[in-house]
Design an enzyme around this catalytic site. Structure first.
Site: not given
Length: 324
Positions: A176, A56, A281, A204, A21
């Site tokens: 999710q 995204y 990350a 998430y 994301w």
């Protein structure tokens, strides 16, 4: 890296998934080379589940993920589980939900091209679309499974009633949902439902959109391109109160020789209904820190103490397509 079977899909996946994301633009700018290095580091550390979405950056995150994993995808495709999501459409005013058969078919083809793959292991409806009957959405995805373009079907941000309606046409294989220490509403009805029906759960936001990293302070400001800059939960008295809670969690974590972010991720994985936690990350050092959380076991005493600390917290939700 510890692994688990993702519910009825039968897929064997790492308990921590790499999420993308943050690579789509909703969290401000970033260094693409460092992001690619972070993805590759996760793979080196035996992460095999990578989660992304058409929305995204509308192809940006998917292309970056495909680029980073190109060699692995070409040589060891079956070793990777690529999950993406569709059902959101870019408009002149922002983002709209669109789970119509036409848009989903187009979205799957777009995701295949962006990722550079022949099939998608797990395709998820990003958000429920009240304008489109569930039977139409599920029926279109069933056809895409039959065509070999996707292998498994899941949903994201659905409640129990929506999953039941979807499953009348096609079984919901995975869910999710958002889940972290500051957001626990799925514990009441949703997680018991997924356990009963053997639905794989990939949560998430385990770091509460950065709040549980320990990196935010009362002086933190967010750039205009970051959705948090517009959220009342990340400024003012609510923000200050929750930062105080995070400081208490940090002290608790330090007493056990771990970081607050590792504690937060380990806490989500301690729930028996959760199969994997999706963690994003942008730098390799963050990957290494997060992955260590998969090996942390929290006792019942630990969990009870964490609950006591969280009693002073204000719940923190996240953005919807209409508010990003």
């Amino acid at each position: 890296m510890r692994t688990t079977t993702l519910g009825m899909t039968g897929l064997r996946v790492s308990r921590i998934a790499f999420g993308t994301w943050q690579l789509g633009g909703d969290w401000g700018t970033f260094d693409e080379q460092q992001a690619v290095a972070a993805i590759r580091r996760a793979r080196e550390r035996e992460v095999n589940l990578f989660d992304t979405a058409q929305a995204y950056g509308f192809g940006k995150a998917e292309r970056l993920l495909g680029q980073a994993l190109r060699e692995e995808l070409d040589r060891h495709r079956e070793a990777l589980v690529i999950a993406t999501k569709g059902g959101l459409r870019k408009t002149d005013s922002g983002v709209a939900r669109d789970a119509s058969p036409e848009w989903l078919r187009s979205g799957v083809d777009s995701s295949l091209r962006a990722l550079g793959v022949d099939y998608i292991d797990l395709y998820q409806v990003h958000w429920p679309d009240p304008k489109v009957p569930m039977a139409e959405t599920a029926g279109a995805l069933r056809e895409l499974v039959e065509a070999g373009k996707i292998r498994h079907v899941g949903v994201s941000n659905f409640d129990v009633e929506q999953m039941e309606e979807f499953s009348k046409t096609l079984p919901v294989e995975t869910l999710q949902p958002p889940y972290h220490l500051f957001r626990r509403e799925i514990e009441e009805d949703i997680l018991p439902y997924t356990r009963r029906h053997n639905i794989g759960v990939l949560v998430y936001g385990p770091l509460a959109h950065g709040l549980l990293t320990g990196a935010l302070t009362e002086d933190t400001t967010f750039p205009p391109g970051d959705w948090r800059s517009k959220s009342p939960l990340f400024r003012g008295e609510t923000f200050r109160r929750n930062l105080g809670v995070v400081r208490e969690l940090e002290e608790f974590a330090e007493g056990r020789g771990i970081t607050v972010s590792q504690l937060a991720i380990a806490w989500t994985l301690a729930n028996p209904a959760v199969h994997a936690a999706i963690v994003g990350a942008r730098q390799t050092r963050h990957v290494d820190e997060s992955l260590a959380a998969a090996d942390i076991s929290l006792s019942e005493t630990d969990l009870a103490e964490i609950d006591k600390i969280m009693a002073a917290a204000t719940p923190v939700t996240g953005p919807s397509p209409e508010t990003v």
